[in-house]
Structure formats: structure tokens, C-alpha cells
Scaffold this active site. Sequence first.
Site, short mmCIF file in Angstrom:
data_model
loop_
_atom_site.label_atom_id
_atom_site.label_comp_id
_atom_site.label_asym_id
_atom_site.label_seq_id
_atom_site.Cartn_x
_atom_site.Cartn_y
_atom_site.Cartn_z
N GLU A 59 -46.81 58.27 -18.95
CA GLU A 59 -47.47 59.00 -17.89
C GLU A 59 -46.46 60.01 -17.35
OE1 GLU A 59 -49.10 56.59 -14.72
OE2 GLU A 59 -49.56 58.39 -13.55
N ARG A 101 -41.22 43.82 -21.89
CA ARG A 101 -40.52 45.04 -21.51
C ARG A 101 -39.03 44.78 -21.39
NH1 ARG A 101 -41.63 48.34 -17.20
NH2 ARG A 101 -43.81 48.17 -17.71
N LYS A 117 -40.18 53.40 -11.83
CA LYS A 117 -40.18 54.86 -11.66
C LYS A 117 -40.28 55.24 -10.19
CE LYS A 117 -43.09 55.96 -15.24
NZ LYS A 117 -43.96 56.85 -16.01
P1 ATP Z 1 -45.81 53.16 -14.44
O1 ATP Z 1 -45.55 52.08 -13.47
O2 ATP Z 1 -45.70 54.52 -13.86
O3 ATP Z 1 -47.00 52.95 -15.34
P2 ATP Z 1 -44.27 52.73 -16.81
O4 ATP Z 1 -42.82 52.43 -16.81
O5 ATP Z 1 -45.22 51.77 -17.39
O6 ATP Z 1 -44.55 53.06 -15.32
P3 ATP Z 1 -45.35 54.74 -18.58
O7 ATP Z 1 -45.09 56.18 -18.54
O8 ATP Z 1 -46.74 54.27 -18.43
O9 ATP Z 1 -44.44 54.13 -17.46
O10 ATP Z 1 -44.69 54.12 -19.87
C1 ATP Z 1 -44.84 54.66 -21.16
C2 ATP Z 1 -44.63 53.60 -22.19
O11 ATP Z 1 -43.34 53.03 -22.06
C3 ATP Z 1 -45.63 52.48 -22.02
O12 ATP Z 1 -46.14 52.14 -23.31
C4 ATP Z 1 -44.83 51.37 -21.43
O13 ATP Z 1 -45.31 50.12 -21.82
C5 ATP Z 1 -43.44 51.63 -22.00
N1 ATP Z 1 -42.40 51.09 -21.11
C6 ATP Z 1 -42.23 51.38 -19.80
N2 ATP Z 1 -41.22 50.66 -19.29
C7 ATP Z 1 -40.73 49.89 -20.29
C8 ATP Z 1 -39.68 48.92 -20.40
N3 ATP Z 1 -38.92 48.60 -19.34
N4 ATP Z 1 -39.47 48.34 -21.60
C9 ATP Z 1 -40.22 48.68 -22.66
N5 ATP Z 1 -41.21 49.56 -22.63
C10 ATP Z 1 -41.48 50.18 -21.47
#
Ligand code: ATP
Length: 574
Positions: free
Chosen positions: A47, A275, A285
Site C-alpha cells: 500500500e 511476518r 508504518k
Molecule cells: P499496513 O498496516 O499499512 O497494511 P503493511 O506493513 O502490511 O502495513 P503493506 O504495504 O500492506 O504494509 O505490505 C505489503 C506487503 O508486505 C504485504 O504483502 C505484507 O504482508 C508484507 N509485509 C509487511 N510487513 C511485513 C513483515 N514485517 N514481514 C513480512 N512481510 C511483510
Amino acid sequence: MTENKEVPARTTGEEGKKSLNFIESIIEEDLKNNKNNGVVLTRFPPEPNGYLHIGHAKSICLNFGLAQRYNGKTNLRFDDTNPEKEEVEYVDSIMEDVRWLGFQWEGEPRYASDYFQQLYDWAVNIIKNGYAYVDDQPAELISQQRGTPTQAGIESPYRNRSVEENLDLFIRMKNGEFKEGEKVLRAKIGMTSPNMHMRDPIMYRILKREHHRTGNNWCIYPMYDFAHGQSDYIEGITHSVCTLEFEVHRPLYEWYLENVYTEGDIKPRQIEFARLNLSYTIMSKRKLLELVQKNIVNGWDDPRMPTISGLRRRGFTSASIRKFADTIGVAKRDNVIDVAVLEHSLREDLNQTAARVMAVLNPLKIVITNYPEDKDEWVKIENNPEDETMGTREMPFSREIYIEQDDFMEDAPKKFFRLSPGNEVRLKAAYIIKCEEVIKNTDGNITELRCTYDPDSRSGSGTEASQRKVKGTLHWVSAKHAIDVEVRLYDRLFNDEAPDGHKEKDYKEFINPESLKILKNCKVEPSLKDAQAESKYQFQRLGYFCVDKKDSKPGNLVFNRTVPLKDSWGKMNK
Ligand code: ATP
Ligand code: MG
């Protein structure tokens, strides 16, 4: 390091020689059964509401890595369904970071917003099939009515509107006839489902905001769950890899798919993994944005940030991040990885690739009284003992040199093997010197040392004295040849293992006040004169440093400390 004991990250594959993680096992099974006609298409779906961090890097390495391994491809898709928080700056930084990590997505980047019309058409179909309805209740009430995991939800009084009325209202929602919050579209699944996400979830909400791509074309926006799986389906994604918190969303992901699916198409499969969590690091974020907005750090790419751009500016190599992602593997249960594992991966890489140079951070001047005043000599020195092909260079030696203040002690204890009055040390790649006199200013602070050198002791000269062993070897630079530089000593941003794991305390209370020290009077050897932005070095005996990509200018070099040579946190805190 907290290891995952129940689920091995990798199991041994069929041939015994390569080991598979559980996602690779799924893909190999699918390939064996010719599911999806042998196609592997993954995606990375950020996002655009912030900069990418090391957790995203894990997801990028996983998604692109799977595609590489199975001859597949990976899409980059911006999940831009929320017009409030998204910005073009983030889109650009995300593309730059993915490329820097060493990956190239298939074709053009994609945007969930490109699918708004298709999603709308599907929603209309779902309404026509009797599986969605417009609800007039406010969001809070809807949320209260959802019940709890142990208590069924309450049905909305609007749940049994006719298809015609729902269609009419939804079209009018789209046409902007209602205010924000006045109506939502909900899926009609069931308020008694044990899975809270299945209790008539919201599909669309009204938001009268400008979108960074679609402008004011839309005033209804699909919710994440309705947009995500359908975007996967539109793109023909075969394996939709996401983090564990979406496991409970999977029935909904599948429910929506069933409602839009056409026989014969590729049906994406959602697979969840744990994660990445890192000790001493926050990855939310929202909190990273707060650090930036409150100027607690200097922007998203501050070298203390766990963002990819911050790590890059700090001096991390993309190879070390990819290696780290591979080393930690993929787990099925949440765990915390020690940040020292990431730093270890970096040190291993830099040890092989970074040239050794001499730099003195806190200079102490030495005058070698028996060395001719007008003489310069050039000593030969290896660039990297780990890699002969990196060659050698020449370094100037002269009557006045600098050593590190720490490397001298006036009243030295027995085990102090560096310089002290009457004692000898070797200057690396050069001569043995002996401290004869300590010069102090009126405040009693040491300003200079007077030493003598043994002219026969030059390293590599083949003389008996050149082989002479003394206890300590120091790094040094020639005073008249050295270049003045600024050095920024970065350290971990938090001094607590789990800064956001405290109920009563805010994570900001654990900011490490020592996370940045700026040294203005450092001296480096003259070979660094034309050092390019982002180039990486080992300052001998001190650690790994890189030329700052933003603030360093020719003639005004700025170095960032990437990591010290050894992990000092492990010892201090355990
Ligand atoms: P938000 O809370 O804004 O949704 P987010 O960290 O999930 O935050 P995204 O931009 O939706 O952010 O994440 C993009 C991709 O990265 C998604 O597929 C998410 O699952 C993955 N991702 C985010 N944080 C992690 C993490 N700590 N470890 C592994 N994958 C991650
Ligand atoms: Mg997310």
C-alpha cells in the site's frame, strides 16, 4: 535469536539435495499436478502509504525468489484503495527500493485502482445474485453488531432489502448522492459465522476524496478484502503469499473469489507466512511515519530507520539483505529474529567486499622526532586480506602522524597493549615507534606525543627488525596527507529489545539517545579523496563505513558508520 521450534523453516526435498520451505513444497506439488498449466505468478502488493521496511524486504525476497526459482514472474501491484493516506512519493520510493534490492517486476507496475471499474461491475453482479446489500447504519453501529468471537452478530434491519432497491442505492452511492458514512455496501454472508470476518463484511464505503490516480472519478472505494483477492484474480496470480494476520481473512478471500470466478480461469491461492519481526526495531508504518513527522529522525531514509532506504543509506548492501531473508527462511508461526542476525549477514558481505582503509576518528598527533622533517615515504598495503584480487595501494608516511586518542594511555594497566610512555607499538604496514614524551596544554590535556621510530623495522622490508614482534599494532594516518572528514556514528535507534512491546510505555521512551554521534574532525588516508557516494569501506579496527549518499560532497566527505566490527550489544545486554 528466537527460533521457531515447531515448524522447521525448511524440510528436505524429494531429491534430498535441496531443501524446501513449506511454500516451495506447495508450489512443487502444484507444478507436479500441472495446476495453473505450470504457471507461477506471484505479486508484491504494497500500500503506497509509507516507505518500505526490512519486513517488506522479506516479503519481496520471498515473492520474487519463488518466481525465480520456479521460472515464474512477479507483479508489483500498488494496493491503492485508500485515497486518504496514499502519495505519489511513496509509489516512487517503493519502485526504487524494489529495484535496488535487485528485483524487476513483470511489465508495468499495476494498481488496484486500475481495477475499480471491474470491481464495481462485480459488486453489481453480487448484488444481482442476492449476495450483497446496502446498509444505512453508521459504521460504529455495524461494528457493534458484529458480536464477539463467542457471540453471534446481529442482523442489520436493512439486510433484506430487495435486489432492485440495493441496485438502485448502490448506483446512487456511486453517483455521489449520499454523504460519507451514510451508506455502505455489505456482503450478505451470515451474522452467525464463527469467523468474525465473514459477518456481512463491508465491501464499499463512500469517501469523497481525491485519489492520486483516479482523481475524483470515484466516491466509493472498495475495502481491502474485496479489492485484494479480486486484483489477484484479474492478474492471474497463482500463489498469493501474505502474512499470517490474513489467515483469518482467507475464507472471505475465497468467498469473494467464488462469487466472481469463471470456470477455467486461474484461481489464486492465498498462503500465509509469519511476518518478520526484529528485535530492537519497530516496523509499524504508522510509528515510522510518526518518527519522521515529529523529526525524531531525519526523514524516511535516516540511516537509523529500518526502511530499505535507511538501511541503504546506512551502508547495507542489497546482497546482505537478500542473504538475510534467505537465512531466516519462512516460518508458519510468529517469532522475533535478533537484529544481530541481520548485522551478521552484513558483516559477512562487507568483510568480503569492502576495501580496508585507515581512518582516525579522534586524532592524537604524534611527532616522530628522529624521522627527517622533509621526508615522505609510501608504504604498500593490502586492500583486502580476504580477496587478493582487490590488490594493494600505497599510503604516505611522514614525521607527523595521527593515531586514535584511545590508543594511548599515560598510566596504562599491564594488559594495555597499545601505546604508553616508554612502550613500543607497530604502526600497521610501517614502523615500530616508541613513546618518549607526552606534551600537555595548560589544562593538563594531552595534545601531542613525541616518539622515536626504529628505521630498520619497516614492515615487509625483510630486515630482522621488520619481523620484530611487539604487542600492539595501531592504525594511523600521515598528518600532512590526511583528509578531514565528518563521521556520523550511528547506533541502534532503540535501546530496548521490544520497544513497542510495553503496555504502559510508549515506544518513543526507548529511543537510544546515543543513536547518533557526529564527529567533525576525523582524518582519513588520502586515497579516499575521490570516494564516491555509497562506497563502502572497512576503517581498520573501527568498523564498516560508507560515504553518505545525501550529504557527502567532494572536498567535504561525510561517512556513516554502518556497523562496528563486532556486535557489542550482545555482550552488553545479555
Ligand atoms: P499496513 O498496516 O499499512 O497494511 P503493511 O506493513 O502490511 O502495513 P503493506 O504495504 O500492506 O504494509 O505490505 C505489503 C506487503 O508486505 C504485504 O504483502 C505484507 O504482508 C508484507 N509485509 C509487511 N510487513 C511485513 C513483515 N514485517 N514481514 C513480512 N512481510 C511483510
Ligand atoms: Mg497491509
